[in-house]
Design a protein around this motif. Structure first.
Motif, mmCIF file in Angstrom:
data_model
loop_
_atom_site.group_PDB
_atom_site.id
_atom_site.type_symbol
_atom_site.label_atom_id
_atom_site.label_comp_id
_atom_site.label_asym_id
_atom_site.label_seq_id
_atom_site.Cartn_x
_atom_site.Cartn_y
_atom_site.Cartn_z
ATOM 1 N N LYS A 197 0.850 -1.192 0.000
ATOM 2 C CA LYS A 197 0.000 0.000 0.000
ATOM 3 C C LYS A 197 0.883 1.238 0.000
ATOM 4 C CE LYS A 197 -2.026 1.364 3.766
ATOM 5 N NZ LYS A 197 -2.941 1.481 4.916
ATOM 6 N N ASP A 198 0.537 2.183 -0.856
ATOM 7 C CA ASP A 198 1.218 3.475 -0.928
ATOM 8 C C ASP A 198 0.128 4.536 -0.993
ATOM 9 O OD1 ASP A 198 2.738 5.686 -1.297
ATOM 10 O OD2 ASP A 198 3.908 4.887 -2.971
ATOM 11 N N ALA A 199 -0.039 5.271 0.082
ATOM 12 C CA ALA A 199 -1.116 6.250 0.190
ATOM 13 C C ALA A 199 -0.567 7.588 0.620
ATOM 14 C CB ALA A 199 -2.181 5.773 1.177
ATOM 15 N N GLY A 200 -1.130 8.641 0.046
ATOM 16 C CA GLY A 200 -0.796 9.997 0.453
ATOM 17 C C GLY A 200 -1.819 10.537 1.420
ATOM 18 N N SER A 201 -1.844 11.869 1.565
ATOM 19 C CA SER A 201 -2.765 12.502 2.494
ATOM 20 C C SER A 201 -2.938 13.961 2.094
ATOM 21 C CB SER A 201 -2.243 12.405 3.928
ATOM 22 O OG SER A 201 -3.087 13.102 4.824
ATOM 23 N N PHE A 202 -3.965 14.578 2.670
ATOM 24 C CA PHE A 202 -4.157 15.999 2.422
ATOM 25 C C PHE A 202 -3.103 16.829 3.152
ATOM 26 C CE2 PHE A 202 -6.477 15.041 6.243
ATOM 27 C CZ PHE A 202 -6.255 16.132 7.062
ATOM 28 N N ILE A 203 -2.358 16.229 4.069
ATOM 29 C CA ILE A 203 -1.275 16.915 4.775
ATOM 30 C C ILE A 203 -0.019 16.883 3.905
ATOM 31 C CG2 ILE A 203 0.108 16.942 6.888
ATOM 32 C CD1 ILE A 203 -2.169 15.510 8.302
ATOM 33 N N ASP A 204 0.704 17.965 3.858
ATOM 34 C CA ASP A 204 1.902 18.048 3.037
ATOM 35 C C ASP A 204 2.935 17.021 3.482
ATOM 36 O OD1 ASP A 204 0.729 20.129 1.724
ATOM 37 O OD2 ASP A 204 1.707 21.691 2.912
ATOM 38 N N PHE A 205 3.526 16.333 2.518
ATOM 39 C CA PHE A 205 4.615 15.373 2.727
ATOM 40 C C PHE A 205 4.203 14.188 3.601
ATOM 41 C CE2 PHE A 205 6.581 19.661 2.577
ATOM 42 C CZ PHE A 205 7.093 19.582 1.286
ATOM 43 N N ALA A 206 2.924 13.987 3.813
ATOM 44 C CA ALA A 206 2.460 12.836 4.608
ATOM 45 C C ALA A 206 2.225 11.653 3.685
ATOM 46 C CB ALA A 206 1.191 13.177 5.373
#
Length: 476
Positions: A390-399
């Motif tokens: 799993k590779d997931a981002g976020s609405f938080i910068d660099f998270a």
């Protein structure tokens, strides 16, 4: 005269004085006779019914002893000359007691003290649609824990049912007015007349009466209902026979809800409140059971889990069992709220291959592979491999949230009742997901508003929460 009157008075006095003694003697004789009768009716010790003679009867919550429940291992529907016969296969067919009734165009029969159970202990349901002219459906199901219900639905009227006992089991003979009308009438044989031979005899067309009856039997398995659990006894035991309160989250629920973490699965359990773990460490599962913090009390296959509640992926988990209440007598030191048991996927004797992929917002990508099958021809060696990433981002910068799981399982049958199972897990987690306070982001702040996408860690990587674990070996 005086002498006679005196003698009569003397006799009367003697009778009146001895009358109480005679009555008391009669009462004593009657009491003695009753006591003798009562003594002769006392049951012997072997004749007294004891409430429980073994552990299974002691733990059973059913009012009927388990030894009195007749197991029906299979149901068959065979065509006959008059209609269809439904056979409940059991070695104790004579012990099945039937309570039947007719409601409208339906025939309903209840068989108490019986269960539909396969030889491996799993329950099943039998259903046959339109097996006979005039019959819409035949169903045989487990009405409750100790009752089998047989339902025959007719098209216009209730069918005629006859019961028979045989060595194979209990037989329901079904006939209807429509099926009887289709049978050819019985006629007297006509005398044979010699006819000239013809080498090319025309073939007689097969009428509808000569067509075989087609029976369509469909079996349904309810993936949401799991009757057994292994948490309390470490064996496949029916939940009704376990005195503890156990909630099971089966594989079907995990698939339908796309649950990838332990907290996602525990949301289905009443009395369990989940959270996202401590700030900056999103890989930890935090939950409370019945008001007590039960984080860190997770077990796996009934044994202590080295990872605890740091379960990032459920791709190699078959089901989740939550035991609510104190369990120190079973698993030692633990939370009084309860314990969570993770049951891993085991190798299969038949080849099985599954591939799934998920794509979501904020650059969410996840893929999983599930492979299983035999290692040799005699199927004494089995394997299973679960891999997910799993590779997931976020609405938080660099998270970001990156997880890799490799879970191989190998089992060997080294005896008739002995199996060696080796399980290994490799987990790599790279998580950098921080939380901001509510004051300033969603609530007013006298110092100004804080951007919700602000990352206060100062970098795009946080290696403090990288967790790797290799090697979990257990012998079953």
């Amino acid at each position: 005269m005086r002498i006679q009157e005196l003698s009569s008075n003397i006799w009367l006095c003697l009778v009146m004085s001895f009358l109480p003694l005679l009555m008391a003697q009669s009462v004593r004789a009657e009491v003695k006779q009753n006591q003798t009768t009562a003594i002769t009716t006392i049951k012997r010790l072997s004749e007294i019914e004891r409430p429980a003679t073994n552990v299974s009867e002691l733990f059973s919550q059913s009012s009927t002893p388990s030894s009195a429940v007749v197991q029906v291992t299979a149901v068959k529907a065979n065509p006959t000359a008059k209609g269809v016969e439904v056979i409940l296969q059991t070695t104790k067919g004579e012990q099945l007691q039937i309570t039947n009734r007719s409601t409208g165009n339906s025939f309903i029969a209840d068989i108490p003290n019986a269960q539909l159970r396969l030889p491996n202990g799993d329950g099943f349901t039998f259903r046959s649609e339109k097996p006979l002219a005039g019959v819409t459906e035949i169903t045989v199901t487990n009405f409750n824990a100790n009752t089998i219900r047989v339902t025959v639905i007719g098209e216009a009227s209730s069918p005629t049912v006859e019961l028979f006992d045989s060595d194979e089991g209990l037989i329901f003979g079904l006939t209807t007015a429509a099926s009887t009308a289709q049978q050819p009438p019985q006629t007297q044989p006509t005398p044979q007349v010699e006819q000239p031979t013809n080498p090319t005899q025309p073939k007689q067309p097969s009428g509808p009466d000569n067509q075989p009856i087609e029976l369509v039997v469909t079996g349904e398995q309810d993936g949401y209902s799991v009757p057994d659990a292994t948490t309390a006894t470490k064996t496949d035991t029916p939940l009704r026979d376990i005195p503890q309160s156990i909630q099971v989250v089966p594989q079907q629920v995990i698939r339908d809800q796309q649950a990838t973490r332990l907290n996602d699965a525990l949301r289905n359990v009443p009395g369990v409140i989940t959270s996202s773990g401590s700030p900056g460490n999103n890989e930890t599962s935090a939950f409370t059971i019945r008001g007590f913090d039960s984080s860190g009390t997770t077990i796996r296959n009934g044994l202590i889990d080295p990872l605890g509640d740091r379960s990032l992926e459920l791709s190699n988990i078959e089901r989740v069992e939550a035991l609510k209440g104190p369990a120190s007598a079973l698993f030692g030191n633990g939370s009084p709220g309860g314990t969570v048991n993770l049951i891993t996927k085991q190798p299969l004797a038949t080849p099985y291959y599954a591939l799934e992929a998920t794509v979501g917002s904020y650059s969410y990508y996840r893929g999983a592979v599930d492979l299983s099958g035999p290692l040799n021809d005699d199927k004494t060696g089995l394997y299973r491999l679960n891999v997910s990433y799993k590779d997931a981002g976020s609405f938080i910068d660099f998270a970001h949230d990156k997880n890799l799981l490799i879970a191989p399982v190998v089992s060997f049958a080294i005896g008739e009742r002995t199996k060696l199972t080796l399980e290994g897990e490799y987990i790599s987690a790279d998580t950098n997901r921080l939380w901001l306070p509510a004051v300033g982001t969603v609530l007013p702040n006298p110092n100004g508003k804080i951007p919700r996408n602000l990352n206060t860690s100062g970098s795009d990587r946080n290696d403090n929460y990288v967790h790797q674990d290799i090697g979990r070996i257990q012998k079953c």
